[in-house]
Design an enzyme around this catalytic site. Structure first.
Site, PDB file in Angstrom:
ATOM      1  N   ASP A  29       3.418  -4.057   7.919  1.00  0.00           N
ATOM      2  CA  ASP A  29       2.257  -3.711   8.162  1.00  0.00           C
ATOM      3  C   ASP A  29       0.707  -4.352   8.429  1.00  0.00           C
ATOM      4  O   ASP A  29       0.537  -5.345   7.647  1.00  0.00           O
ATOM      5  CB  ASP A  29       2.022  -2.902   6.687  1.00  0.00           C
ATOM      6  CG  ASP A  29       1.176  -2.102   5.999  1.00  0.00           C
ATOM      7  OD1 ASP A  29       0.294  -2.062   7.048  1.00  0.00           O
ATOM      8  OD2 ASP A  29       0.858  -1.504   4.943  1.00  0.00           O
TER       9      ASP A  29
ATOM     10  N   HIS B   8       0.879  -1.606  -0.111  1.00  0.00           N
ATOM     11  CA  HIS B   8      -0.331  -0.084   0.307  1.00  0.00           C
ATOM     12  C   HIS B   8       1.218   1.010  -0.136  1.00  0.00           C
ATOM     13  O   HIS B   8       2.052   1.246   0.341  1.00  0.00           O
ATOM     14  CB  HIS B   8      -1.562   0.298   1.677  1.00  0.00           C
ATOM     15  CG  HIS B   8      -2.113   1.028   1.135  1.00  0.00           C
ATOM     16  ND1 HIS B   8      -1.331   2.419   1.544  1.00  0.00           N
ATOM     17  CD2 HIS B   8      -3.042   1.065   1.163  1.00  0.00           C
ATOM     18  CE1 HIS B   8      -2.900   2.454   1.810  1.00  0.00           C
ATOM     19  NE2 HIS B   8      -4.033   1.716   1.592  1.00  0.00           N
TER      20      HIS B   8
ATOM     21  N   CYS C  74      -4.636   2.282  -3.959  1.00  0.00           N
ATOM     22  CA  CYS C  74      -3.359   2.721  -2.892  1.00  0.00           C
ATOM     23  C   CYS C  74      -2.512   2.169  -3.485  1.00  0.00           C
ATOM     24  O   CYS C  74      -1.384   2.228  -2.486  1.00  0.00           O
ATOM     25  CB  CYS C  74      -3.834   3.296  -1.811  1.00  0.00           C
ATOM     26  SG  CYS C  74      -4.843   4.630  -1.299  1.00  0.00           S
TER      27      CYS C  74
ATOM     28  N   GLN D  49      -4.453  -4.832   7.166  1.00  0.00           N
ATOM     29  CA  GLN D  49      -5.099  -5.885   6.497  1.00  0.00           C
ATOM     30  C   GLN D  49      -5.660  -7.003   7.062  1.00  0.00           C
ATOM     31  O   GLN D  49      -6.581  -7.898   7.398  1.00  0.00           O
ATOM     32  CB  GLN D  49      -4.984  -6.211   5.534  1.00  0.00           C
ATOM     33  CG  GLN D  49      -5.664  -4.817   4.351  1.00  0.00           C
ATOM     34  CD  GLN D  49      -7.231  -4.531   4.112  1.00  0.00           C
ATOM     35  OE1 GLN D  49      -7.802  -5.235   4.270  1.00  0.00           O
ATOM     36  NE2 GLN D  49      -7.120  -3.405   3.933  1.00  0.00           N
TER      37      GLN D  49
ATOM     38  N   LYS E 291     -10.075  -0.796  10.622  1.00  0.00           N
ATOM     39  CA  LYS E 291     -10.068  -1.835  10.014  1.00  0.00           C
ATOM     40  C   LYS E 291     -11.071  -3.007  10.507  1.00  0.00           C
ATOM     41  O   LYS E 291     -11.188  -3.787  10.160  1.00  0.00           O
ATOM     42  CB  LYS E 291      -9.282  -2.493   9.458  1.00  0.00           C
ATOM     43  CG  LYS E 291      -8.284  -1.126   8.392  1.00  0.00           C
ATOM     44  CD  LYS E 291      -8.399  -1.149   6.952  1.00  0.00           C
ATOM     45  CE  LYS E 291      -7.434  -0.264   6.583  1.00  0.00           C
ATOM     46  NZ  LYS E 291      -8.189   0.307   5.091  1.00  0.00           N
TER      47      LYS E 291
HETATM   48  N1  PLP Z   1      -1.461  -0.791   4.578  1.00  0.00           N
HETATM   49  C1  PLP Z   1      -2.732  -1.396   3.979  1.00  0.00           C
HETATM   50  C2  PLP Z   1      -2.533  -3.183   3.712  1.00  0.00           C
HETATM   51  C3  PLP Z   1      -4.281  -0.877   4.007  1.00  0.00           C
HETATM   52  O1  PLP Z   1      -4.879  -1.528   3.217  1.00  0.00           O
HETATM   53  C4  PLP Z   1      -3.829   0.080   3.943  1.00  0.00           C
HETATM   54  C5  PLP Z   1      -5.885   0.302   3.896  1.00  0.00           C
HETATM   55  O2  PLP Z   1      -6.151  -0.018   3.321  1.00  0.00           O
HETATM   56  C6  PLP Z   1      -3.546   0.641   5.355  1.00  0.00           C
HETATM   57  C7  PLP Z   1      -1.927   0.390   4.911  1.00  0.00           C
HETATM   58  C8  PLP Z   1      -3.328   2.757   5.287  1.00  0.00           C
HETATM   59  O3  PLP Z   1      -4.307   2.503   6.335  1.00  0.00           O
HETATM   60  P1  PLP Z   1      -5.189   3.904   7.015  1.00  0.00           P
HETATM   61  O4  PLP Z   1      -5.502   4.487   6.375  1.00  0.00           O
HETATM   62  O5  PLP Z   1      -6.027   3.435   8.053  1.00  0.00           O
HETATM   63  O6  PLP Z   1      -3.586   4.221   7.127  1.00  0.00           O
END
Ligand code: PLP
Length: 428
Positions: A216, A135, A385, A219, A242
């Site tokens: 990270d 992401h 993203c 998910q 999430k």
């Molecule tokens: N990393 C992953 C794999 C994600 O799916 C997301 C959001 O969809 C993020 C990071 C970023 O999360 P946030 O927008 O809550 O900071």
């Protein structure tokens, strides 16, 4: 058999989510973007404002002290949920994005850390390893620090089905034999393919290089049990929204030995022990990273979300999503839809959560999304993203349907019917 058992899970929980009463006839298939909130979470947020109201840490009266206790106790709730040992500490952040930015920024300022590659802070030419399926939140903060310090970012490429390519990783290891790899940062679960990545080889490599291993968990945290002790990450980052919690709060769960050596992220109230005209003595971690009044209500909501998920059972959610995902992929395949990521046969040999990315050949994903909306079906259209992943697939966008505990087979049936309708409209 599984179908009827697991159908009961959605049937049992759906009425806990006021969204469905407020949006009758709506099919919500966008939980990878954000999950819906059960009443228990909404109640917990209201409880903070209605019952406590006060700011934390500073008050000497009951409401402030009790609110402080719940806020601080939630750190243990999070650690238990993740099976994090006492070596880990919970730092509240706004979301996954902020957690990774906190790490990138403070690592950029750090000196010696308790990792063999970290005798000195980040030096020009040092390497950060990421993957093409990350992401943007796990790419851009590292690019920002790399631009400033002259670091090199190396991306593990992906197989066509979205799995991290082991041959690419082997090549990277050969190329980096004489390089100082300082950071390996990867997502456990992709928000586009739903693949649950086996991060073990990448962690072993990070250990061998004396580098930091960062996960990270945005998910990963919501679909199945996380065992941080087994994952052995130096830092794991997630967002509450999430996993049925509120927006605006999340956590960086990291080794205390690492956090203790990092400089603060933001300056201000609460993160200090003593301020004089000449200097400031910082508070200890995790408080040194939490400047200013935090999202107290958000933490109340996050605690309620974790407790709710505990009652439902993470394994039940995982099994349910697995069944729904297979059903969805088979239905979409029959409807002539192109599936990105793992194939139906891949499901036998890999772990995947309830995220299905697809295109209807010849029809732009945004048109698909818009027509789905006319049918009260909420799906996503875009690059999610993950533009590096889109580039690897030579596409600019996909549609994405993502499931959670409150979805059921009828949601998939409605999605598949809407696909047929879109195809008819476009004569495909
Ligand atoms: N990393 C992953 C794999 C994600 O799916 C997301 C959001 O969809 C993020 C990071 C970023 O999360 P946030 O927008 O809550 O900071």
């Amino acid at each position: 058999m599984i179908k009827s058992e697991t159908q009961n899970l959605a049937a049992a929980v759906k009425s806990d989510f006021p969204f469905f009463a407020n949006n009758p006839d709506t099919v919500y298939l966008d939980s990878a973007a954000t999950s819906l909130k059960p009443q228990a979470v909404i109640d917990a947020i209201v409880k903070y404002y209605a019952q406590y109201g006060a700011n934390i840490h500073r008050g000497v009266y009951r409401q402030s002290m009790e609110a402080t206790e719940i806020y601080e106790d939630t750190r243990s709730t999070i650690k238990n949920f993740l099976n994090a040992s006492k070596d880990y500490e919970v730092v509240y952040v706004r979301n996954t994005t902020e957690g990774i930015n906190l790490l990138a920024r403070t690592l950029g300022l750090a000196g010696k850390l308790p990792y063999t590659a970290w005798e000195n802070g980040l030096q020009k030419g040092d390497v950060i390893i990421l993957s093409e399926s990350e992401h943007h939140s796990n790419i851009v903060p590292w690019q920002m620090i790399s631009d400033r310090l002259g670091l090199e970012i190396v991306f593990i490429s992906i197989e066509t089905n979205g799995q991290l390519s082991m041959s690419s990783f082997e090549e990277i290891q050969n190329n980096l034999k004489n390089k100082c790899v300082k950071i390996v940062s990867l997502s456990k679960v992709s928000n586009v393919t739903g693949i649950v990545h086996d991060l073990e080889p990448f962690k072993s490599y990070a250990r061998q290089k004396g580098a930091l291993f960062i996960v990270d968990g945005a998910q990963a945290i919501c679909h199945n049990t996380i065992d941080l002790a087994a994952m052995d990450a130096d830092a794991f980052v997630f967002s509450a929204h999430k996993l049925l919690g509120p927006t605006g709060v999340g956590a960086l769960v990291a080794r205390k030995s690492l956090l203790d050596k990092l400089p603060p992220f933001l300056g201000g109230g609460d993160m200090i022990l003593d301020v004089t005209k000449n200097a400031t003595k910082y508070n200890e971690s995790p408080h040194k990273f939490e400047a200013g009044t935090p999202d107290i209500a958000g933490v109340f909501g996050l605690k309620a979300a974790i407790e709710y998920l505990g009652r439902v059972g993470m394994e039940n959610i995982y099994m349910w999503e697995k069944t729904l995902t297979k059903y969805c992929m088979e239905k979409l395949d029959k409807a002539g839809v192109y599936l990105f990521g793992p194939s139906i046969t891949d499901l036998e040999k890999m772990e995947k959560v309830g995220v299905v990315s697809f295109n209807i050949p010849g029809i732009h994903p945004h048109d698909v999304g818009t027509i789905m909306d006319e049918h009260n079906i909420c799906i996503r259209a875009g690059h999610h993203c993950c533009q590096l992943l889109m580039q690897a697939w030579d596409t600019s966008a996909t549609n994405r349907a993502s499931f959670y505990l409150y979805n059921d087979f009828s949601d998939v049936d409605r999605l598949a019917e809407a696909v047929q309708y879109v195809k008819k409209i476009f004569n495909k």
